[in-house]
Design a protein around this motif. Structure first.
Motif, PDB file in Angstrom:
ATOM      1  N   GLU A 273     -14.418 -13.774  16.156  1.00 58.83           N
ATOM      2  CA  GLU A 273     -14.591 -13.116  14.861  1.00 58.83           C
ATOM      3  C   GLU A 273     -13.987 -11.708  14.870  1.00 58.83           C
ATOM      4  N   GLU A 274     -14.220 -10.952  15.942  1.00 62.83           N
ATOM      5  CA  GLU A 274     -13.668  -9.610  16.021  1.00 62.83           C
ATOM      6  C   GLU A 274     -12.145  -9.642  16.118  1.00 62.83           C
ATOM      7  N   LEU A 275     -11.607 -10.604  16.832  1.00 60.84           N
ATOM      8  CA  LEU A 275     -10.151 -10.729  16.917  1.00 60.84           C
ATOM      9  C   LEU A 275      -9.548 -11.150  15.583  1.00 60.84           C
ATOM     10  N   MET A 276     -10.254 -11.978  14.835  1.00 58.82           N
ATOM     11  CA  MET A 276      -9.794 -12.331  13.489  1.00 58.82           C
ATOM     12  C   MET A 276      -9.729 -11.088  12.605  1.00 58.82           C
ATOM     13  N   ARG A 277     -10.699 -10.214  12.759  1.00 57.57           N
ATOM     14  CA  ARG A 277     -10.678  -8.961  11.994  1.00 57.57           C
ATOM     15  C   ARG A 277      -9.559  -8.047  12.461  1.00 57.57           C
ATOM     16  N   PHE A 278      -9.368  -7.959  13.759  1.00 57.50           N
ATOM     17  CA  PHE A 278      -8.497  -6.960  14.360  1.00 57.50           C
ATOM     18  C   PHE A 278      -7.012  -7.291  14.218  1.00 57.50           C
ATOM     19  N   VAL A 279      -6.677  -8.574  14.295  1.00 57.45           N
ATOM     20  CA  VAL A 279      -5.268  -8.994  14.316  1.00 57.45           C
ATOM     21  C   VAL A 279      -4.719  -9.113  12.898  1.00 57.45           C
ATOM     22  N   PRO A 280      -3.642  -8.392  12.571  1.00 56.86           N
ATOM     23  CA  PRO A 280      -3.001  -8.539  11.253  1.00 56.86           C
ATOM     24  C   PRO A 280      -2.028  -9.716  11.278  1.00 56.86           C
ATOM     25  N   LEU A 281      -2.529 -10.904  11.022  1.00 55.97           N
ATOM     26  CA  LEU A 281      -1.716 -12.117  11.177  1.00 55.97           C
ATOM     27  C   LEU A 281      -0.571 -12.186  10.179  1.00 55.97           C
ATOM     28  N   GLY A 282      -0.868 -11.896   8.916  1.00 57.74           N
ATOM     29  CA  GLY A 282       0.143 -12.071   7.885  1.00 57.74           C
ATOM     30  C   GLY A 282       1.093 -10.891   7.780  1.00 57.74           C
ATOM     31  N   VAL A 283       2.295 -11.191   7.340  1.00 63.43           N
ATOM     32  CA  VAL A 283       3.270 -10.153   7.007  1.00 63.43           C
ATOM     33  C   VAL A 283       3.205  -9.953   5.498  1.00 63.43           C
ATOM     34  N   GLY A 284       2.925  -8.739   5.052  1.00 59.56           N
ATOM     35  CA  GLY A 284       2.811  -8.493   3.617  1.00 59.56           C
ATOM     36  C   GLY A 284       1.380  -8.584   3.146  1.00 59.56           C
ATOM     37  N   ALA A 285       1.149  -9.376   2.089  1.00 58.85           N
ATOM     38  CA  ALA A 285      -0.171  -9.440   1.462  1.00 58.85           C
ATOM     39  C   ALA A 285      -0.500 -10.883   1.124  1.00 58.85           C
ATOM     40  N   GLY A 286      -1.717 -11.069   0.598  1.00 59.03           N
ATOM     41  CA  GLY A 286      -2.115 -12.388   0.146  1.00 59.03           C
ATOM     42  C   GLY A 286      -1.413 -12.769  -1.149  1.00 59.03           C
ATOM     43  N   ILE A 287      -1.656 -13.969  -1.605  1.00 58.71           N
ATOM     44  CA  ILE A 287      -1.035 -14.470  -2.831  1.00 58.71           C
ATOM     45  C   ILE A 287      -1.599 -13.723  -4.033  1.00 58.71           C
ATOM     46  N   ALA A 288      -0.740 -13.443  -5.012  1.00 55.57           N
ATOM     47  CA  ALA A 288      -1.142 -12.656  -6.180  1.00 55.57           C
ATOM     48  C   ALA A 288      -2.200 -13.380  -7.007  1.00 55.57           C
ATOM     49  N   ARG A 289      -3.140 -12.591  -7.498  1.00 46.37           N
ATOM     50  CA  ARG A 289      -4.100 -13.038  -8.514  1.00 46.37           C
ATOM     51  C   ARG A 289      -3.822 -12.244  -9.795  1.00 46.37           C
ATOM     52  N   TYR A 290      -3.918 -12.902 -10.932  1.00 41.61           N
ATOM     53  CA  TYR A 290      -3.660 -12.255 -12.216  1.00 41.61           C
ATOM     54  C   TYR A 290      -4.976 -11.953 -12.926  1.00 41.61           C
ATOM     55  N   ALA A 291      -5.104 -10.717 -13.391  1.00 40.93           N
ATOM     56  CA  ALA A 291      -6.288 -10.336 -14.154  1.00 40.93           C
ATOM     57  C   ALA A 291      -6.279 -11.065 -15.491  1.00 40.93           C
ATOM     58  N   THR A 292      -7.393 -11.688 -15.842  1.00 44.24           N
ATOM     59  CA  THR A 292      -7.496 -12.382 -17.131  1.00 44.24           C
ATOM     60  C   THR A 292      -8.096 -11.485 -18.212  1.00 44.24           C
ATOM     61  N   GLU A 293      -8.591 -10.320 -17.783  1.00 46.05           N
ATOM     62  CA  GLU A 293      -9.070  -9.299 -18.712  1.00 46.05           C
ATOM     63  C   GLU A 293      -8.940  -7.956 -18.001  1.00 46.05           C
ATOM     64  N   ASP A 294      -9.132  -6.882 -18.709  1.00 50.20           N
ATOM     65  CA  ASP A 294      -9.059  -5.567 -18.072  1.00 50.20           C
ATOM     66  C   ASP A 294     -10.171  -5.438 -17.032  1.00 50.20           C
ATOM     67  N   VAL A 295      -9.797  -5.002 -15.821  1.00 51.69           N
ATOM     68  CA  VAL A 295     -10.748  -4.852 -14.723  1.00 51.69           C
ATOM     69  C   VAL A 295     -10.474  -3.518 -14.035  1.00 51.69           C
ATOM     70  N   GLU A 296     -11.534  -2.775 -13.727  1.00 52.56           N
ATOM     71  CA  GLU A 296     -11.372  -1.516 -13.001  1.00 52.56           C
ATOM     72  C   GLU A 296     -11.635  -1.735 -11.517  1.00 52.56           C
ATOM     73  N   LEU A 297     -10.702  -1.285 -10.699  1.00 50.17           N
ATOM     74  CA  LEU A 297     -10.824  -1.346  -9.247  1.00 50.17           C
ATOM     75  C   LEU A 297     -10.579   0.046  -8.687  1.00 50.17           C
ATOM     76  N   SER A 298     -11.544   0.581  -7.971  1.00 49.99           N
ATOM     77  CA  SER A 298     -11.426   1.923  -7.369  1.00 49.99           C
ATOM     78  C   SER A 298     -10.934   2.954  -8.380  1.00 49.99           C
ATOM     79  N   GLY A 299     -11.470   2.883  -9.600  1.00 52.78           N
ATOM     80  CA  GLY A 299     -11.125   3.860 -10.618  1.00 52.78           C
ATOM     81  C   GLY A 299      -9.809   3.633 -11.309  1.00 52.78           C
ATOM     82  N   VAL A 300      -9.121   2.537 -10.990  1.00 51.85           N
ATOM     83  CA  VAL A 300      -7.824   2.227 -11.611  1.00 51.85           C
ATOM     84  C   VAL A 300      -8.011   1.035 -12.541  1.00 51.85           C
ATOM     85  N   LEU A 301      -7.482   1.134 -13.752  1.00 50.32           N
ATOM     86  CA  LEU A 301      -7.593   0.045 -14.718  1.00 50.32           C
ATOM     87  C   LEU A 301      -6.451  -0.944 -14.514  1.00 50.32           C
ATOM     88  N   VAL A 302      -6.815  -2.147 -14.121  1.00 42.94           N
ATOM     89  CA  VAL A 302      -5.863  -3.252 -14.047  1.00 42.94           C
ATOM     90  C   VAL A 302      -5.956  -3.997 -15.366  1.00 42.94           C
TER      91      VAL A 302
END
Length: 398
Positions: A273-302
């Protein structure tokens, strides 16, 4: 919007298993930032743990909404039709239920004795040959390939072909766009041939179960069946085949943690479990998700219709969640990692991967005393969406 122009992403080429340096700064100062990937439209990049979990698990963020859009992505070609990764519940749930039984914890535990036998046979061959050995070719690749071949009903003898096609499937720059398309077509043709065989002669493997669900129960389309079969074959071996040498590399690079694990192999499940957390397996990011309505994340309006890319590798190093997150601690008991994702698309094969990784680490540490690097001949994958050694020479005490 916090940046005038989207930043090109990935920010820098991957360097072994080192985390992207800019992620820590973004988590502190700009947790949502605008980026543009090699292909597709600009997107928001989410780097904090809590934001990543919202993007992955909140129904206000949709995968299906990406249909017909030029989705931000690392690869030139979008996923083929019928792909479960492009669906939302309830369609996603319908397909997932068809294969979930094969990957329950109980079913996976029934596979453990056979997995252990495969691991021991591979180590027997390594010991018979003597040191040094390439851990990737001798152990890390054949272990999960054999397991997924037997589970699906894919001939192990064909591994050379589907390994090549899998690499192309995961290519970001290793292969040309035309080569990727050609390999994707060959993989689909190959899986279609195996499915045709099961229509002639029923089998009790997972491919046989998918054929019954398609032909007798009308629970999925032909494209959905083929995409599921392809995805299970590729994802069913590639990530684990990468993580086994990744985990070994990290442990050999942290001798104190390795010594503690060798002294108490009961720590192996927590170490995974700790190695799963520690190792950055992927290059880049996860697959995109699209907002279906306005959503605030960390003070930013998506705004509705905007894509967000969750960065699991950054979330797993979030200082607000983990104490000293850049330190490997095999006895860490903090929040669960998102190495297998989160929400509806949480990795279907996580129980199988966990079992294989536990068996692999336990077997290597028990049977190869003094396991260590053999020289400087480590070669890293390049141009693929997953990180890991392409070659990892190791030696041990005879």
């Amino acid at each position: 919007m916090t940046t005038a122009q989207p930043r090109p992403f990935p920010f820098s080429p991957p360097r072994g298993l080192e985390p992207e340096p800019l992620f820590a700064e973004l988590r502190r100062q700009e947790p949502l930032t605008r980026v543009v990937l090699p292909y597709g439209e600009p997107a928001w990049l989410a780097t904090r743990y809590e934001d990543v979990k919202v993007v992955l698990g909140d129904p206000r963020f949709s995968r299906a909404a990406g249909a017909g859009r030029d989705e931000p992505r690392m690869r030139p070609h979008p996923a083929p039709p019928g792909n479960i990764l492009g669906m939302d519940p309830p369609e996603h749930s319908r397909l997932r239920r068809l294969v979930t039984k094969a990957f329950t914890v109980r079913r996976v535990e029934q596979l453990r004795p056979r997995t252990q036998q495969i691991a021991d046979d591979l180590v027997d061959a390594v010991l018979a040959q003597g040191p040094p050995a390439d851990l990737v070719e001798a152990f890390a690749l054949p272990l999960p390939i054999t397991v997924i071949c037997e589970l699906l009903g894919v001939p192990f003898a064909d591994r050379g072909d589907f390994r090549y096609w899998s690499d192309a499937f995961l290519s970001t720059s290793k292969y040309t766009p035309d080569e990727v398309l050609e390999c994707m077509g060959k993989l689909r043709e190959y899986m279609a041939g195996l499915i045709a065989e099961r229509r002639e002669h029923a089998t009790d493997d997972l491919l046989g179960a998918l054929v019954i669900a398609r032909d007798d129960e009308d629970r999925l389309s032909e494209d959905e069946m083929l995409s599921l079969a392809e995805g299970l074959l590729v994802a069913g071996h590639e990530t684990t085949a990468s993580q086994i040498p990744n985990f070994v590399h990290v442990l050999l690079s942290h001798p104190e943690q390795l010594a503690a694990l060798r002294a108490d192999l009961d720590l192996v499940p927590q170490a995974v479990e700790e190695l799963m957390r520690f190792v950055p397996l992927g290059v880049g990011a996860g697959i995109a998700r699209y907002a279906t309505e306005d959503v605030e994340l960390s003070g930013v309006l998506v705004r509705a219709g905007e894509p967000v890319l969750p960065v699991m590798a950054s979330a797993n190093r979030d200082e607000s969640v983990y104490h000293d997150p850049d330190h490997l601690d095999l006895q860490r008991q903090e929040a669960s990692h998102v190495g297998f994702g989160h929400g509806p698309h949480h990795c279907l094969g996580a129980p199988l991967a966990r079992m294989e990784l536990r068996v692999a680490l336990d077997t290597l540490l028990r049977r190869l005393p003094g396991l260590r690097f053999a020289g400087e001949g480590i070669e890293w994958k390049d141009g693929l969406s997953t990180r890991g050694p392409a070659r990892l020479p190791v030696t041990w005490d005879n």
